[in-house]
Motif scaffolding. Structure first.
Motif, mmCIF file in Angstrom:
data_model
loop_
_atom_site.group_PDB
_atom_site.id
_atom_site.type_symbol
_atom_site.label_atom_id
_atom_site.label_comp_id
_atom_site.label_asym_id
_atom_site.label_seq_id
_atom_site.Cartn_x
_atom_site.Cartn_y
_atom_site.Cartn_z
ATOM 1 N N GLY A 240 0.786 -1.232 0.000
ATOM 2 C CA GLY A 240 0.000 0.000 0.000
ATOM 3 C C GLY A 240 0.810 1.269 0.000
ATOM 4 O O GLY A 240 0.236 2.363 -0.002
ATOM 5 N N ARG A 279 -2.836 5.040 -10.506
ATOM 6 C CA ARG A 279 -3.288 4.952 -9.119
ATOM 7 C C ARG A 279 -3.769 6.306 -8.624
ATOM 8 O O ARG A 279 -3.111 7.322 -8.833
ATOM 9 C CB ARG A 279 -2.134 4.453 -8.241
ATOM 10 C CG ARG A 279 -2.488 4.354 -6.772
ATOM 11 C CD ARG A 279 -1.333 3.757 -5.985
ATOM 12 N NE ARG A 279 -1.627 3.724 -4.553
ATOM 13 C CZ ARG A 279 -0.798 3.203 -3.642
ATOM 14 N NH1 ARG A 279 0.353 2.674 -4.018
ATOM 15 N NH2 ARG A 279 -1.136 3.209 -2.363
ATOM 16 N N ASN A 282 -6.053 4.686 -3.163
ATOM 17 C CA ASN A 282 -6.031 3.220 -3.170
ATOM 18 C C ASN A 282 -6.851 2.634 -4.312
ATOM 19 O O ASN A 282 -7.057 1.416 -4.369
ATOM 20 C CB ASN A 282 -6.561 2.685 -1.828
ATOM 21 C CG ASN A 282 -5.671 3.087 -0.672
ATOM 22 O OD1 ASN A 282 -4.456 2.995 -0.755
ATOM 23 N ND2 ASN A 282 -6.277 3.562 0.402
ATOM 24 N N ALA A 333 -5.247 -0.449 1.530
ATOM 25 C CA ALA A 333 -4.801 0.752 2.241
ATOM 26 C C ALA A 333 -3.643 0.402 3.164
ATOM 27 O O ALA A 333 -3.615 -0.674 3.773
ATOM 28 C CB ALA A 333 -5.951 1.354 3.044
ATOM 29 N N GLY A 340 -9.199 -0.797 -2.148
ATOM 30 C CA GLY A 340 -9.775 0.238 -2.989
ATOM 31 C C GLY A 340 -10.540 -0.394 -4.142
ATOM 32 O O GLY A 340 -10.677 -1.612 -4.227
#
Length: 390
Positions: A240, A279, A282, A333, A340
């Motif tokens: 993450g 990205r 997330n 996360a 996510g």
């Protein structure tokens, strides 16, 4: 002067940066803002001056130590805190009070002469002192950032000498208390100045403030107790992380002195871009081209993600730029582990080449009467144009 930018910040470093990091940062910044590369750019020229000034202080061990302790006041006697910039003005009109004018090493000497000398200096100089922190940057792949990874990083730093175990004394010998300062590491002198009799406390000139002397120095570290070498350190990067995330390794910095703990190692991460995924926090985003037929009639397509192939349904009548959401297919996360989502943005691709039959079919389609409400946007635009001309 009070608005002056921090020297470490000027070079893009954290306080406690190593000599190697300072040199490397200076080279990069100097090349970036050099006047020859930025002709006529006054802003770049000013930046170049700031970078040179910062390096002139941080590259000098003595000046760097004073700056780390007292800030600008430790390296620039004319520095004034806040709005007070006129210095000291005595009863006879003397102004511009500078530590150097009276033979003091730094502002700490000035404070000590009023407090009786020694206590503050001695406690900070001779008590346990934590080692310096180190900052290194590491580049990892998009997948490694998403799933976590163990990496090995090479760090050049001061390490405790294995030969003398950090004592500085040759194996089989020992260090002993300095006879000059009795182990305090400090010496006090009395000096007459225009302000009266002043007491100055500074490092002992026999043991250089260490409080001990070594008769036979270690032939590996020459009495310093440390050697500079490159070591390999394993770094566990959690899932993450993202660009500029920092992984802290406690106790992996420079060794402490007088029994102080070692400093910390800060790994600042840079994540390489992915070929087709982007990205946002997330969530993962992907742009997928679809045909007119798929957009008009609907379809079910397969798209790639970081873990697996994902099936995504394209509803009939999908418009260009439509964003479809696939829950729970993003990145975990960093702190909570919550997944996510994945967002699929459809991009209508118009064919650049058509066969004769395809052209004929499209013409027939265009000539056919559309179903009611098929072109709502087109009708709305046409109504607005008509209203404008009417």
């Amino acid at each position: 002067m009070a608005d002056k930018k921090d020297y470490y910040e000027t070079l893009g470093l954290k306080k406690g940066a190593s000599e190697e990091e300072i040199k490397s940062a200076f080279r990069k910044m100097a090349m970036k803002y050099h006047p020859d590369r930025n002709p006529g750019d006054a802003s770049a020229e000013e930046k170049f001056k700031e970078v040179n000034e910062a390096y002139s202080i941080l590259s000098d061990p003595d000046k760097k130590a004073k700056y780390d302790r007292f800030g600008f006041a430790g390296v620039d006697p004319s520095y004034g805190a806040g709005s007070y910039s006129g210095g000291y003005t005595g009863p006879s009109g003397f102004s511009g009070f500078n530590a150097g004018d009276f033979g003091f090493e730094d502002l700490g000497d000035i404070f000590n002469m009023f407090t009786g000398g020694g206590s503050s200096y001695s406690s900070t100089r001779n008590g346990p002192r934590k080692g310096a922190d180190i900052q290194k940057r590491m580049t990892i792949s998009f997948e490694e950032a998403a799933f976590g990874v163990r990496k090995t990083i090479s760090v050049t730093k001061d390490c405790e000498c294995e030969s003398c175990k950090g004592t500085g004394a040759k194996n089989g010998t020992a260090k002993h208390t300095c006879p000059q300062c009795n182990g305090t590491g400090t010496a006090t002198t009395v000096q007459n100045t225009i302000l009266g009799t002043m007491r100055r406390t500074g490092p002992c000139n026999v043991c250089n403030g260490r409080g001990y002397v070594i008769d036979t120095k270690c032939d590996k570290c020459y009495g310093s107790g440390t050697v500079n070498k490159t070591v390999s350190i394993n770094v566990d990067i959690p899932a993450g992380v993202d660009t500029n995330s920092v992984v802290t390794l406690r106790g992996q910095g420079e060794p402490g002195t007088k029994g102080g703990s070692a400093g910390d190692l800060y790994i600042v991460l840079t994540v390489s871009p992915h070929d087709y995924l982007k990205r946002k926090g997330n969530d993962l985003w992907i742009t997928v081209p679809i045909t007119f037929t798929q957009a008009a009639l609907g379809d079910e397509i397969t798209i790639p993600s970081l873990r697996e192939k994902i099936s995504c349904k394209i509803p009939a009548g999908t418009q260009p730029g439509t964003v479809l959401r696939v829950k729970g297919k993003g990145i975990a996360a960093l702190n909570t582990g919550k997944m996510g989502d994945m967002y699929v943005e459809v991009n209508l691709e118009v064919p650049t080449k058509l066969t004769a039959k395809q052209k004929e079919l499209i013409r027939e389609f265009g000539e056919a009467k559309p179903a009611e409400g098929s072109y709502a946007k087109r009708k709305s635009f046409a109504d607005k144009v008509k209203e404008f001309f009417d």
